[in-house]
Design a protein around this motif. Structure first.
Motif, PDB file in Angstrom:
ATOM      1  N   SER A 164      41.022 -26.580  14.586  1.00 46.52           N
ATOM      2  CA  SER A 164      41.819 -25.424  14.999  1.00 46.52           C
ATOM      3  C   SER A 164      42.964 -25.196  14.033  1.00 46.52           C
ATOM      4  O   SER A 164      43.398 -26.109  13.315  1.00 46.52           O
ATOM      5  N   GLN A 198      36.226 -17.694   7.161  1.00 43.41           N
ATOM      6  CA  GLN A 198      35.210 -18.170   6.228  1.00 43.41           C
ATOM      7  C   GLN A 198      35.292 -19.686   6.075  1.00 43.41           C
ATOM      8  O   GLN A 198      36.377 -20.265   6.073  1.00 43.41           O
ATOM      9  N   THR A 199      34.130 -20.317   5.945  1.00 41.30           N
ATOM     10  CA  THR A 199      34.034 -21.745   5.655  1.00 41.30           C
ATOM     11  C   THR A 199      33.103 -21.933   4.475  1.00 41.30           C
ATOM     12  O   THR A 199      32.091 -21.252   4.363  1.00 41.30           O
ATOM     13  N   CYS A 249      44.964 -20.599   4.324  1.00 35.84           N
ATOM     14  CA  CYS A 249      43.931 -21.186   3.486  1.00 35.84           C
ATOM     15  C   CYS A 249      44.032 -22.704   3.622  1.00 35.84           C
ATOM     16  O   CYS A 249      45.102 -23.282   3.418  1.00 35.84           O
ATOM     17  N   THR A 252      41.846 -17.140  14.031  1.00 28.15           N
ATOM     18  CA  THR A 252      40.400 -16.942  13.974  1.00 28.15           C
ATOM     19  C   THR A 252      39.879 -17.374  12.612  1.00 28.15           C
ATOM     20  O   THR A 252      40.430 -16.997  11.577  1.00 28.15           O
ATOM     21  N   ARG A 253      38.807 -18.167  12.612  1.00 27.94           N
ATOM     22  CA  ARG A 253      38.195 -18.604  11.348  1.00 27.94           C
ATOM     23  C   ARG A 253      37.490 -17.415  10.695  1.00 27.94           C
ATOM     24  O   ARG A 253      36.667 -16.740  11.306  1.00 27.94           O
ATOM     25  N   GLU A 311      38.470 -23.624   4.147  1.00 33.24           N
ATOM     26  CA  GLU A 311      38.351 -22.587   5.167  1.00 33.24           C
ATOM     27  C   GLU A 311      39.503 -21.590   5.065  1.00 33.24           C
ATOM     28  O   GLU A 311      40.585 -21.917   4.579  1.00 33.24           O
ATOM     29  N   CYS A 329      31.593 -27.356   3.582  1.00 40.25           N
ATOM     30  CA  CYS A 329      32.211 -28.106   4.668  1.00 40.25           C
ATOM     31  C   CYS A 329      31.103 -28.786   5.472  1.00 40.25           C
ATOM     32  O   CYS A 329      30.590 -28.216   6.437  1.00 40.25           O
ATOM     33  N   ALA A 349      34.417 -29.784   9.779  1.00 34.40           N
ATOM     34  CA  ALA A 349      35.091 -28.488   9.873  1.00 34.40           C
ATOM     35  C   ALA A 349      36.444 -28.629  10.568  1.00 34.40           C
ATOM     36  O   ALA A 349      36.650 -29.540  11.377  1.00 34.40           O
ATOM     37  N   TRP A 372      41.584 -18.782   7.641  1.00 36.13           N
ATOM     38  CA  TRP A 372      41.829 -18.384   9.019  1.00 36.13           C
ATOM     39  C   TRP A 372      42.814 -17.221   9.056  1.00 36.13           C
ATOM     40  O   TRP A 372      43.625 -17.047   8.149  1.00 36.13           O
ATOM     41  N   TYR A 408      47.442 -15.131   7.177  1.00 42.67           N
ATOM     42  CA  TYR A 408      46.253 -15.806   6.663  1.00 42.67           C
ATOM     43  C   TYR A 408      46.613 -17.226   6.247  1.00 42.67           C
ATOM     44  O   TYR A 408      47.645 -17.459   5.618  1.00 42.67           O
TER      45      TYR A 408
END
Length: 218
Positions: free
Chosen positions: A68, A80-81, A54, A77-78, A93, A84, A65, A95, A52
């Motif tokens: 990548s 949460q955002t 952050c 993979t994202r 975010e 932003c 945003a 990931w 993960y």
């Protein structure tokens, strides 16, 4: 005054084999006036593993945003955002990457263009369900600068699960203060210059967990 910008908690589910979820490693990095930040993260074991990351980006007028996040060249993979957009000065975010490669490899966080500051904190785990690694995130934010104390997020969890967080306070020039039962994992700041940092912590699941982190600072 402490400006609490973003706090997210979510539950990691144990692997179907019921192997215990265990912390594997933590890392972090920061860059200024750049479009990306790169730092090394070491994964010791990827047995039912998950990584993960952050992320916090700071730019007057809004950084946009994250474009990548990769680890060892593999895209994350994202999850949460929050806060932003073009009118906000910060982008936060979270990931995730399942079964990350073992060894010391680079995490690369890329924004659409050069921004003032970008900070990343990473933590990896083993024993995580590879089909449904985590539950629905619970979030809270205060982008007004009015908060001067801990922020709380409640999330339901069960024995064998682990609750993790991704937090990005601003104007906090010291390490985070976490609630009872929480353990600080990934953490990165700008060495007390402007109070820009991100942090991650975790806690064993069981019933209702209340995240109380990032104590007040004036």
């Amino acid at each position: 005054m402490l400006k609490l910008l973003f706090l997210l908690w979510m539950v990691l589910a144990p692997a179907i084999s019921w192997a215990a979820i265990a912390h594997d490693g933590s890392s972090g990095g920061i860059a200024t006036s750049a479009a990306s930040v790169t730092y090394a993260h070491t994964v010791t074991s990827n047995t039912d593993g998950a990584l993960y990351v952050c992320v916090m980006g700071q730019q007057t007028g809004g950084p946009g945003a994250v474009s990548s996040v990769t680890y060892n060249g593999t895209a994350l993979t994202r999850i949460q955002t929050q806060v932003c957009n073009e009118s906000a000065s910060h982008c936060k975010e979270l990931w995730r990457l399942k079964a990350p490669a073992t060894g010391s490899n680079n995490v690369v966080i890329t924004f659409p263009g050069s921004i003032s500051q970008e900070v990343g904190a990473s933590t990896s785990y083993t024993g995580v369900d590879q089909t449904t690694p985590e539950g629905t995130p619970a979030t809270a934010s205060d982008d007004t600068g009015t908060s001067n104390g801990p922020i709380t997020v409640n999330v339901s969890s069960a024995a064998g699960e682990v609750v993790i967080d991704c937090a990005s306070p601003h104007f906090a020039l010291s390490a985070p203060t976490v609630g009872a039962g929480q353990t600080v994992r990934g953490f990165k700041d700008d060495t007390g210059t402007t109070g820009t940092y991100v942090g991650m912590s975790d806690e064993a699941g069981a019933g209702l967990r209340s995240a109380r982190t990032w104590g007040a600072r004036t």
